[in-house]
Motif scaffolding. Structure first.
Motif, mmCIF file in Angstrom:
data_model
loop_
_atom_site.group_PDB
_atom_site.id
_atom_site.type_symbol
_atom_site.label_atom_id
_atom_site.label_comp_id
_atom_site.label_asym_id
_atom_site.label_seq_id
_atom_site.Cartn_x
_atom_site.Cartn_y
_atom_site.Cartn_z
ATOM 1 N N ARG A 1 0.830 -1.205 0.000
ATOM 2 C CA ARG A 1 0.000 0.000 0.000
ATOM 3 C C ARG A 1 0.864 1.255 0.000
ATOM 4 O O ARG A 1 0.537 2.246 -0.666
ATOM 5 C CB ARG A 1 -0.952 0.001 1.196
ATOM 6 N N LEU B 1 0.711 3.942 -3.064
ATOM 7 C CA LEU B 1 0.436 5.362 -2.861
ATOM 8 C C LEU B 1 1.543 6.219 -3.477
ATOM 9 O O LEU B 1 1.262 7.255 -4.095
ATOM 10 C CB LEU B 1 0.301 5.672 -1.375
ATOM 11 N N LYS C 1 1.286 8.928 -6.653
ATOM 12 C CA LYS C 1 1.749 10.312 -6.586
ATOM 13 C C LYS C 1 2.699 10.657 -7.727
ATOM 14 O O LYS C 1 3.181 11.781 -7.814
ATOM 15 C CB LYS C 1 2.427 10.571 -5.246
ATOM 16 N N ALA D 1 -6.197 4.842 -6.596
ATOM 17 C CA ALA D 1 -5.939 5.582 -5.357
ATOM 18 C C ALA D 1 -6.821 6.833 -5.272
ATOM 19 O O ALA D 1 -7.305 7.183 -4.207
ATOM 20 C CB ALA D 1 -4.464 5.965 -5.281
ATOM 21 N N LEU E 1 -7.486 8.691 -1.676
ATOM 22 C CA LEU E 1 -6.163 8.790 -1.063
ATOM 23 C C LEU E 1 -5.315 9.898 -1.662
ATOM 24 O O LEU E 1 -4.301 10.305 -1.077
ATOM 25 C CB LEU E 1 -5.431 7.455 -1.171
ATOM 26 N N ILE E 2 -5.658 10.378 -2.881
ATOM 27 C CA ILE E 2 -4.934 11.492 -3.477
ATOM 28 C C ILE E 2 -5.920 12.489 -4.072
ATOM 29 O O ILE E 2 -7.089 12.160 -4.250
ATOM 30 C CB ILE E 2 -3.947 11.020 -4.581
#
Length: 217
Positions: A162, A166, A170, A211, A216-217
């Motif tokens: 994970r 992530l 990014k 994501a 998460l982003i």
């Protein structure tokens, strides 16, 4: 980066095809092996030439770049795909990324950056411009179903996977992830391979989209 990259240019505008070919052919080892006017011509050209990267327009009259990308990426050992778009007028680029494209370029991108993007994608690195990607992600309406699906998929990963997922989302390179998480580049590559397999994805850009769907982003 690698040299000896074989590229197909797909665009229904003959002037765009000509300009891209003149700009790319021979630059840093890039060879334009074919230029095509529509997405329905892509499979035969890929079979004929053995291609590393397809530079794909979105809007074409018969088979658009989204459909052509999805069909191409579903094949065994497909080439990478970079989609071309005029950002302010083409919201379909998100669907192209979900279809398996490794990234996207604006049609007014500086020529040197297009060359570098092709070499990066051919070497297995995504082209995710953080500023443009944030604008792009803002246009996506995720919805509860996509959110739950994304969360469930990421829950299947180990804690370390994970973290890597992530970082990939990014837009970090393997070397950057290795430095940040204190592991070797080879280990990062192994984690990325496991992530793609577990999540049934084909490339790093789709990890970013997942994501995003998960918030998460």
């Amino acid at each position: 980066m690698i040299n000896g990259v074989r590229v197909i240019v797909v665009d229904d505008d003959p002037l765009v095809r000509s300009a891209l070919t003149m700009m790319l052919d021979g630059a840093k080892g890039i060879t334009v092996v074919a230029t095509l006017a529509d997405g329905d011509e892509v499979p035969a050209a890929v079979d004929r030439h053995g291609v590393d990267v397809v530079l794909m327009d979105i809007r074409m009259p018969r088979v658009n770049g989204i459909v052509a990308t999805r069909r191409l990426r579903a094949r065994p050992n497909p080439p990478e795909v970079i989609v071309l778009t005029t950002f302010d007028t083409d919201d379909h680029v998100v669907r192209a990324l979900r279809a398996g494209a490794s990234g996207f370029l604006l049609k007014d991108t500086d020529p040197a950056r297009i060359v570098d993007a092709i070499l990066s994608v051919a070497a297995g690195e995504p082209i995710l411009s953080p500023a443009v990607t944030r604008r792009l992600m803002e246009r996506v309406s995720t919805g509860a179903v996509a959110y739950e699906r994304a969360r469930a998929g990421l829950a299947a990963l180990s804690p370390r996977e994970r973290e890597v997922a992530l970082a990939v989302a990014k837009g970090q390179t393997n070397a950057e992830i290795a430095a940040e998480l204190a592991m070797s580049v080879a280990t990062v590559k192994a984690h990325v391979t496991h992530i793609l397999t577990k999540l049934d994805l084909t490339n790093r850009t789709q990890v970013a989209m997942l994501a995003h769907d998960a918030g998460l982003i």
